[in-house]
Design a protein around this motif. Structure first.
Motif, PDB file in Angstrom:
ATOM      1  N   ASN A   1      71.524  25.258  99.251  1.00  0.00           N
ATOM      2  CA  ASN A   1      72.391  25.916 100.234  1.00  0.00           C
ATOM      3  C   ASN A   1      73.191  27.038  99.589  1.00  0.00           C
ATOM      4  N   LYS A   2      73.690  26.819  98.403  1.00  0.00           N
ATOM      5  CA  LYS A   2      74.442  27.864  97.711  1.00  0.00           C
ATOM      6  C   LYS A   2      73.559  29.067  97.421  1.00  0.00           C
TER       7      LYS A   2
ATOM      8  N   ALA B   1      72.783  35.407  92.527  1.00  0.00           N
ATOM      9  CA  ALA B   1      72.541  34.435  93.594  1.00  0.00           C
ATOM     10  C   ALA B   1      71.286  33.625  93.353  1.00  0.00           C
ATOM     11  N   THR B   2      70.249  34.263  92.777  1.00  0.00           N
ATOM     12  CA  THR B   2      68.992  33.550  92.562  1.00  0.00           C
ATOM     13  C   THR B   2      68.756  33.204  91.098  1.00  0.00           C
TER      14      THR B   2
ATOM     15  N   VAL C   1      65.535  28.598  93.970  1.00  0.00           N
ATOM     16  CA  VAL C   1      65.790  27.157  93.989  1.00  0.00           C
ATOM     17  C   VAL C   1      64.831  26.435  93.058  1.00  0.00           C
ATOM     18  N   ALA C   2      63.544  26.806  93.111  1.00  0.00           N
ATOM     19  CA  ALA C   2      62.555  26.172  92.229  1.00  0.00           C
ATOM     20  C   ALA C   2      62.894  26.427  90.756  1.00  0.00           C
ATOM     21  N   ALA C   3      63.347  27.654  90.445  1.00  0.00           N
ATOM     22  CA  ALA C   3      63.707  27.962  89.054  1.00  0.00           C
ATOM     23  C   ALA C   3      64.915  27.145  88.602  1.00  0.00           C
ATOM     24  N   ASN C   4      65.899  26.980  89.470  1.00  0.00           N
ATOM     25  CA  ASN C   4      67.076  26.171  89.114  1.00  0.00           C
ATOM     26  C   ASN C   4      66.704  24.707  88.909  1.00  0.00           C
ATOM     27  N   LEU C   5      65.793  24.194  89.741  1.00  0.00           N
ATOM     28  CA  LEU C   5      65.343  22.810  89.553  1.00  0.00           C
ATOM     29  C   LEU C   5      64.589  22.656  88.242  1.00  0.00           C
TER      30      LEU C   5
ATOM     31  N   LEU D   1      64.412  20.661  82.500  1.00  0.00           N
ATOM     32  CA  LEU D   1      64.080  20.876  81.095  1.00  0.00           C
ATOM     33  C   LEU D   1      65.213  20.391  80.202  1.00  0.00           C
ATOM     34  N   PRO D   2      64.879  19.861  79.022  1.00  0.00           N
ATOM     35  CA  PRO D   2      65.934  19.432  78.096  1.00  0.00           C
ATOM     36  C   PRO D   2      66.702  20.623  77.557  1.00  0.00           C
TER      37      PRO D   2
END
Length: 467
Positions: free
Chosen positions: A313-314, A410-411, A443-447, A452-453
């Motif tokens: 959402n952010k 933002a991204t 969003v996929a990149a943040n996940l 990742l460690p």
């Protein structure tokens, strides 16, 4: 090799009703953190040495642990000692996972397996009919999906209005957001439609003159330079005839399009009503959704899911809100500069530039093409060149100074990945995919970054390759 003494929770309950005893072979700390009430703690690391001291009452023994590995070892030790033992395995294993991993043993298992296979075969056999039914369902759900999208977009200004203008009261903020939406649509229609009608009429009236001038130029080139322009003349005549036919049939096509748009009025009202309901009941709906998640999932899993939704959402609200503000600024700058340079069709062209600017990177240049073409077709090549220079200057100022301050990070993805998201999203879902492809990839990149460690603080790579 599969443990032949592995049992299910249902079988364990049945055995315990027959006076079987349950041993939890985890460590005392794990046992104290949570265990089956009737289980006795016999840690695996002390099982072999305490095995001679364990009571031998002839009752079967059921062993369990956290993952199933230690219980398998304990079951083997107890079997070697002559005890009747059953392995319950992991006490945290999900029932579906346990059912999926075990082999069919009973008639019920085989019947269920055949029923699932038959259902899959029927689904494949009737796939076209199922796809048609899904298309019908999606068509019925389209107004509600539009209402959800509209509510999400309008929630951004509604929150801003509520916080900065109405002291946190959400109702007036929502009302002002809808008034702003209706006002914007009315202003755009009032500005764009007259300009569009005027430009089409001017182009249709001037088209014969353009064709005559182009034909005279081709004849002059052939007479003075001996260049055969017969093919070009025929192409020009055919193109002119095609354009005239298109313009002559434009009015019926517009009338038909208007009738088709009128048929979508009901869907529009449904989407609008759904958006009003979603915005007004946002707090209750979110509370219900959170309660359902916490009821269906464990506290840790529910917290992780809610964290992912909050991050998404952010990302989406920050990106979409920033793009809308940036588009308004770019359209306003283009409009003012076109007025200063005396370029016609300023309202129409600036609106096109603002709308296409919502698409990142490629949008500004997509908006420049129809504007320059309109000016060229209107017989104003100098104004077309001035307009292209204006677009170039505005985009340089926006890309280097305005957009970075509005959008920020933002991204959190690079320009190359932004371009990839635009291409893939546009190829799959058209213009909407080009718009939402970037935040989806963000969003996929943040996940991925969260999964990742992380590097230890003392081992981060320094500039120059030193560590």
């Amino acid at each position: 090799m599969r443990n032949q003494n592995r049992i299910t929770p249902a079988q364990a309950r049945q055995l315990m009703q027959q006076r079987a005893i349950l041993w939890d072979v985890r460590t005392p700390a794990e046992y104290a953190a949570g265990h089956i009430p009737s289980a006795r703690n016999v840690p695996l690391d002390r099982l072999e040495e305490e095995l001679p001291n364990l009571p031998s009452n002839g009752h079967p023994v059921i062993v369990c642990c956290r993952s199933g590995q230690r219980s398998a070892i304990a079951a083997e030790l107890l079997a070697q000692a002559g005890r009747q033992v059953y392995d319950l395995g992991s006490i945290k294993e999900k029932p579906m996972k346990r059912w999926y991993n075990r082999k069919p043993e009973t008639m019920q298992d085989w019947l269920l397996l055949f029923a699932v296979a038959a259902a899959l075969l029927a689904a494949v056999w009737y796939l076209p009919a199922i796809a048609a039914a899904l298309r019908v369902l999606l068509g019925l759900a389209t107004p509600f999906a539009g209402g959800l999208a509209l509510a999400y977009v309008l929630d951004i200004p509604a929150r801003w209005f509520a916080i900065h203008l109405f002291g946190g009261r959400r109702g007036p903020g929502i009302l002002l957001a809808y008034l702003a939406l209706f006002g914007t649509v009315a202003a755009l229609v009032g500005l764009v439609v007259p300009q569009l009608v005027q430009s089409v009429g001017s182009f249709a009236a001037a088209l014969p003159g353009y064709l005559e001038n182009a034909q005279a130029l081709l004849e002059l080139v052939q007479a003075n330079y001996g260049v055969d322009t017969t093919s070009l003349s025929e192409l020009l005549l055919n193109s002119g005839s095609s354009v005239e036919s298109f313009l002559s049939g434009l009015a019926p096509q517009l009338a038909q399009a208007a009738m088709g748009a009128a048929g979508q009025v009901v869907n529009g009202f449904l989407a609008l009503a759904a958006s009003v309901y979603l915005l007004c009941g946002k707090a209750e709906l979110l509370h219900t959704a959170r309660l359902a998640l916490r009821t269906a999932l464990s506290p840790r899993t529910a917290g992780n899911v809610l964290g992912v939704f909050a991050m998404a959402n952010k990302t989406f609200s920050g990106y979409i809100g920033g793009q809308l503000v940036d588009a308004v600024l770019v359209g306003g700058e283009t409009f003012v500069l076109m007025l200063l340079f005396g370029i016609p069709y300023a309202p129409l062209i600036s609106v096109v530039v603002a709308v296409t600017n919502i698409v990142p990177m490629l949008g500004p240049y997509l908006g420049a093409v129809p504007g320059a073409a309109l000016l060229l077709f209107s017989g104003q090549p100098v104004h077309a060149l001035e307009f292209l220079v204006i677009v170039l200057v505005v985009q340089q100022v926006d890309g280097n100074f305005i957009a970075p301050r509005i959008l920020g990070s933002a991204t959190g993805i690079s320009g190359l990945w932004v371009l990839a998201a635009i291409v893939v999203g546009g190829g799959l879902f058209g213009i909407p995919g080009m718009v939402i492809g970037v935040p989806v990839l963000g969003v996929a990149a943040n996940l991925a970054k969260a999964a990742l460690p992380r590097e230890p603080d003392g081992e981060k790579t320094k500039p120059g390759g030193e560590t």
